[in-house]
Enzyme design. Structure first.
Site, short mmCIF file in Angstrom:
data_model
loop_
_atom_site.label_atom_id
_atom_site.label_comp_id
_atom_site.label_asym_id
_atom_site.label_seq_id
_atom_site.Cartn_x
_atom_site.Cartn_y
_atom_site.Cartn_z
N GLY A 1 -8.83 9.97 9.59
CA GLY A 1 -9.17 9.48 10.47
C GLY A 1 -9.85 10.39 11.11
O GLY A 1 -10.12 11.13 12.12
N ASN B 1 -9.56 1.52 9.27
CA ASN B 1 -8.80 1.06 10.16
C ASN B 1 -9.56 2.30 11.68
O ASN B 1 -9.93 1.54 12.73
CB ASN B 1 -7.51 1.65 10.74
CG ASN B 1 -6.71 0.87 11.30
OD1 ASN B 1 -5.53 1.32 11.56
ND2 ASN B 1 -7.19 0.68 12.40
N THR B 2 -8.99 3.35 12.04
CA THR B 2 -9.72 4.27 12.83
C THR B 2 -11.18 3.87 12.92
O THR B 2 -11.41 3.10 14.24
CB THR B 2 -9.35 5.35 12.48
OG1 THR B 2 -8.25 6.32 11.85
CG2 THR B 2 -9.89 6.09 13.83
N ALA C 1 -9.85 5.41 3.58
CA ALA C 1 -9.81 6.51 4.72
C ALA C 1 -10.83 7.68 4.91
O ALA C 1 -11.00 7.95 3.76
CB ALA C 1 -8.28 7.45 3.85
N GLY C 2 -11.21 8.19 6.07
CA GLY C 2 -12.23 9.28 6.28
C GLY C 2 -13.49 8.30 6.17
O GLY C 2 -14.30 9.52 6.91
N LYS D 1 1.01 -1.23 -0.19
CA LYS D 1 0.08 0.22 -0.01
C LYS D 1 1.27 1.30 0.37
O LYS D 1 1.25 1.58 1.31
CB LYS D 1 -0.62 -0.38 1.17
CG LYS D 1 -1.28 1.18 1.37
CD LYS D 1 -2.50 1.74 2.48
CE LYS D 1 -3.02 2.82 2.68
NZ LYS D 1 -3.71 3.00 3.99
#
Length: 266
Positions: free
Chosen positions: A164, A213-214, A191-192, A103
């Site tokens: 995040g 992830n977050t 992301a996001g 990645k």
């Protein structure tokens, strides 16, 4: 009718059953991380080489849990700020983890963690020539996506919003344009994404997968949240394949009355 992946998610030569990819950072403990990965149903997880410091015992425990999960590994170049730094880290990752997958993440701005488009293309071209299977993290820029395809990338990972933030799909028009322009390319929103509904929205647009992830790791109950995201991704995909209803400006009765006989009670 969609012309890209219909049955399973194919990333280069890797066949995956799940369209949800998850990260391994920020969890309260390696044990909770392992349970969340299992609950997500994911077949591929990301891991940064920077977390594999020999002096960091927790990093070793995380790696052991990942191995036990049976998931394919997607090493990432998180924290890199130049093409050369990312290239170096990618080669180290390949040597350590014995995989050509990477990645590619080259950050250009520390305020919103926006990827550097110029350094990302430069690194991608170099890594593709070195035999890597590159999954580049990029902005929702149509021209940038074309350049990444031109240097040999077979998968693109445009952001939904900055890492995040949990703001979801900030620019649906841009993302839809990328999906429509590259109908046969595997596209993953990276992301996001902060809510299962946002992941579902991405899948309903026709994206092939979601990487996050977050939103799972920082939930009050990461395992339950992983299950919620798995269901959302599956539901969004099914809705897209079934054919979503188009929005209308005027109301239309779900039960037509024109030409229907009317029986009046005597």
């Amino acid at each position: 009718m969609p012309t890209h992946n219909k049955d399973g998610l194919k990333l280069y030569d890797q066949e995956l059953n799940s369209r949800l990819l998850v990260g391994t950072a920020l969890y309260p403990s390696p044990e909770i991380m392992a349970k969340a990965i299992e609950a997500s149903g994911s077949d591929m997880v990301t891991l940064s080489l920077r977390r594999q410091d020999p002096s960091n015992n927790q990093g070793q425990v995380i790696w052991q849990y990942i191995q036990q999960s049976g998931c394919a590994l997607l090493p990432n170049t998180a924290g890199c700020h130049s093409a050369q730094e990312a290239i170096t880290l990618a080669h180290m990752s390949r040597e350590m983890f014995n995989t050509d997958f990477i990645k590619l993440e080259v950050i250009g701005d520390d305020y919103n963690l926006q990827p550097d488009p110029f350094e990302t293309v430069k690194a991608a071209e170099n890594l593709i020539k070195s035999g890597f299977k590159v999954l580049p993290y990029c902005t929702d820029d149509l021209v940038l996506c074309q350049r990444l395809l031109d240097v040999g990338c077979q998968v693109l990972m445009p952001w939904g919003s900055p890492i995040g933030t949990g703001k979801g799909l900030m620019n649906p028009y841009n993302l839809q344009a990328i999906r429509d322009r590259f109908p046969t390319t595997s596209l993953i929103i990276d992301a996001g994404i902060g809510k299962p509904s946002q992941a579902m929205a991405a899948m309903e647009m026709g994206f092939d997968g979601v990487l996050l992830n977050t939103a799972i790791a920082k939930a009050h109950n990461p395992v339950l949240m992983a299950q919620a995201f798995a269901q959302a991704v599956n539901g969004g995909r099914q809705g897209y394949l079934a054919g979503l209803m188009e929005s209308r400006q005027t109301a239309s009765p779900s039960t037509p009355v024109l030409g229907t006989p009317f029986w009046q009670q005597q």
